[in-house]
Write an enzyme that holds these catalytic residues in place. Structure first.
Site, PDB file in Angstrom:
ATOM      1  N   HIS A  42      -2.282  -5.569   1.729  1.00  0.00           N
ATOM      2  CA  HIS A  42      -3.573  -6.250   1.625  1.00  0.00           C
ATOM      3  C   HIS A  42      -3.320  -7.661   1.122  1.00  0.00           C
ATOM      4  CE1 HIS A  42      -7.652  -7.294   0.354  1.00  0.00           C
ATOM      5  NE2 HIS A  42      -7.060  -7.823  -0.694  1.00  0.00           N
ATOM      6  N   ASN A 101      -1.858   0.300   6.804  1.00  0.00           N
ATOM      7  CA  ASN A 101      -1.385  -0.992   7.324  1.00  0.00           C
ATOM      8  C   ASN A 101      -0.541  -1.774   6.321  1.00  0.00           C
ATOM      9  OD1 ASN A 101      -3.466  -1.817   5.679  1.00  0.00           O
ATOM     10  ND2 ASN A 101      -4.477  -3.092   7.202  1.00  0.00           N
ATOM     11  N   LYS A 105       0.813  -1.224   0.000  1.00  0.00           N
ATOM     12  CA  LYS A 105       0.000   0.000   0.000  1.00  0.00           C
ATOM     13  C   LYS A 105       0.852   1.283   0.000  1.00  0.00           C
ATOM     14  CE  LYS A 105      -3.922  -2.209   2.308  1.00  0.00           C
ATOM     15  NZ  LYS A 105      -4.938  -2.054   3.393  1.00  0.00           N
ATOM     16  N   GLU A 119      -9.727 -10.770  -7.407  1.00  0.00           N
ATOM     17  CA  GLU A 119      -8.764  -9.675  -7.220  1.00  0.00           C
ATOM     18  C   GLU A 119      -7.599  -9.784  -8.202  1.00  0.00           C
ATOM     19  OE1 GLU A 119      -9.837  -9.001  -2.492  1.00  0.00           O
ATOM     20  OE2 GLU A 119      -7.882  -9.802  -3.013  1.00  0.00           O
ATOM     21  N   TYR A 137     -12.560  -2.341  -3.353  1.00  0.00           N
ATOM     22  CA  TYR A 137     -13.042  -2.378  -1.972  1.00  0.00           C
ATOM     23  C   TYR A 137     -14.565  -2.271  -1.885  1.00  0.00           C
ATOM     24  CZ  TYR A 137      -8.403  -2.221   0.186  1.00  0.00           C
ATOM     25  OH  TYR A 137      -7.140  -2.521   0.630  1.00  0.00           O
TER      26      TYR A 137
HETATM   27  P1  CMP Z   1      -7.402  -4.545   3.899  1.00  0.00           P
HETATM   28  O1  CMP Z   1      -6.968  -5.923   4.250  1.00  0.00           O
HETATM   29  O2  CMP Z   1      -6.825  -3.918   2.697  1.00  0.00           O
HETATM   30  O3  CMP Z   1      -8.991  -4.551   3.745  1.00  0.00           O
HETATM   31  C1  CMP Z   1      -9.816  -3.470   4.087  1.00  0.00           C
HETATM   32  C2  CMP Z   1      -9.059  -2.358   4.683  1.00  0.00           C
HETATM   33  O4  CMP Z   1      -9.818  -1.403   5.356  1.00  0.00           O
HETATM   34  C3  CMP Z   1      -8.124  -2.887   5.729  1.00  0.00           C
HETATM   35  O5  CMP Z   1      -7.072  -3.601   5.138  1.00  0.00           O
HETATM   36  C4  CMP Z   1      -7.725  -1.633   6.472  1.00  0.00           C
HETATM   37  O6  CMP Z   1      -6.602  -0.995   5.882  1.00  0.00           O
HETATM   38  C5  CMP Z   1      -8.934  -0.745   6.234  1.00  0.00           C
HETATM   39  N1  CMP Z   1      -9.592  -0.490   7.495  1.00  0.00           N
HETATM   40  C6  CMP Z   1     -10.160  -1.382   8.304  1.00  0.00           C
HETATM   41  N2  CMP Z   1     -10.662  -0.771   9.395  1.00  0.00           N
HETATM   42  C7  CMP Z   1     -10.400   0.543   9.249  1.00  0.00           C
HETATM   43  C8  CMP Z   1     -10.656   1.686  10.033  1.00  0.00           C
HETATM   44  N3  CMP Z   1     -11.300   1.587  11.204  1.00  0.00           N
HETATM   45  N4  CMP Z   1     -10.233   2.868   9.570  1.00  0.00           N
HETATM   46  C9  CMP Z   1      -9.582   2.961   8.376  1.00  0.00           C
HETATM   47  N5  CMP Z   1      -9.320   1.898   7.582  1.00  0.00           N
HETATM   48  C10 CMP Z   1      -9.714   0.709   8.024  1.00  0.00           C
END
Ligand code: CMP
Length: 140
Positions: free
Chosen positions: A117, A114, A11, A128, A51
């Site tokens: 993904h 984070n 990311k 995906e 998403y």
């Molecule tokens: P990902 O595995 O890419 O799938 C959905 C994403 O939503 C997740 O990782 C997080 O990066 C994001 N996400 C989940 N919870 C929150 C939150 N409370 N605030 C912002 N982003 C979120």
């Protein structure tokens, strides 16, 4: 266990901090092979489609804005039980809850930023992968 393919995104928080090599080293160190990889600037439409399962969540707009804020690296990873294996390697969604040695513990900044993904199931992995790669771009 069967050889599987899963979809991964490194990311914007990781591309911006120039730590994509660190992420790839953790992926390869866990026995997964990077069988396709490209650096792209995701469009808003691509991020919203990707998403769409989260579109009713309060963080959806923030998530889409983040994913288009800088380049990402999209990848296909291959290995034994690759879908579950990569989820172990990534660690918990919130880095505060991620185990030592996982990508999110070592690299991530917050639940939003984070770093990676990974697909959650075989069906979503296939969808995906197909959103970002054609068959001849994946070389195992
Ligand atoms: P990902 O595995 O890419 O799938 C959905 C994403 O939503 C997740 O990782 C997080 O990066 C994001 N996400 C989940 N919870 C929150 C939150 N409370 N605030 C912002 N982003 C979120």
């Amino acid at each position: 266990m069967a050889i599987e393919r899963t979809f991964s995104i490194i990311k914007p928080d990781a591309t911006q901090r120039n730590i994509t090599g660190k992420v790839n080293a953790l992926i390869e160190g866990a026995g997964l092979r990077i069988v396709a990889q490209k650096r792209i600037q995701m469009t808003k439409a691509q991020a919203e489609t990707f998403y769409s399962v989260h579109k009713e969540r309060p963080f959806f707009g923030e998530l889409v804005d983040f994913m288009i804020s800088a380049p990402v690296i999209v990848q296909v990873l291959e290995g034994e039980g690759a879908i579950a294996r990569y989820r172990e390697v990534m660690g918990a969604t919130n880095p505060a809850n991620a185990a030592p040695g996982t990508i999110r513990k070592e690299c991530a900044l917050s639940v939003g930023e984070n770093s990676v993904h990974g697909s959650d199931a075989a069906e979503t992995a296939a969808i995906e992968i197909a959103q970002f790669f054609s068959g001849n771009e994946i070389v195992g």
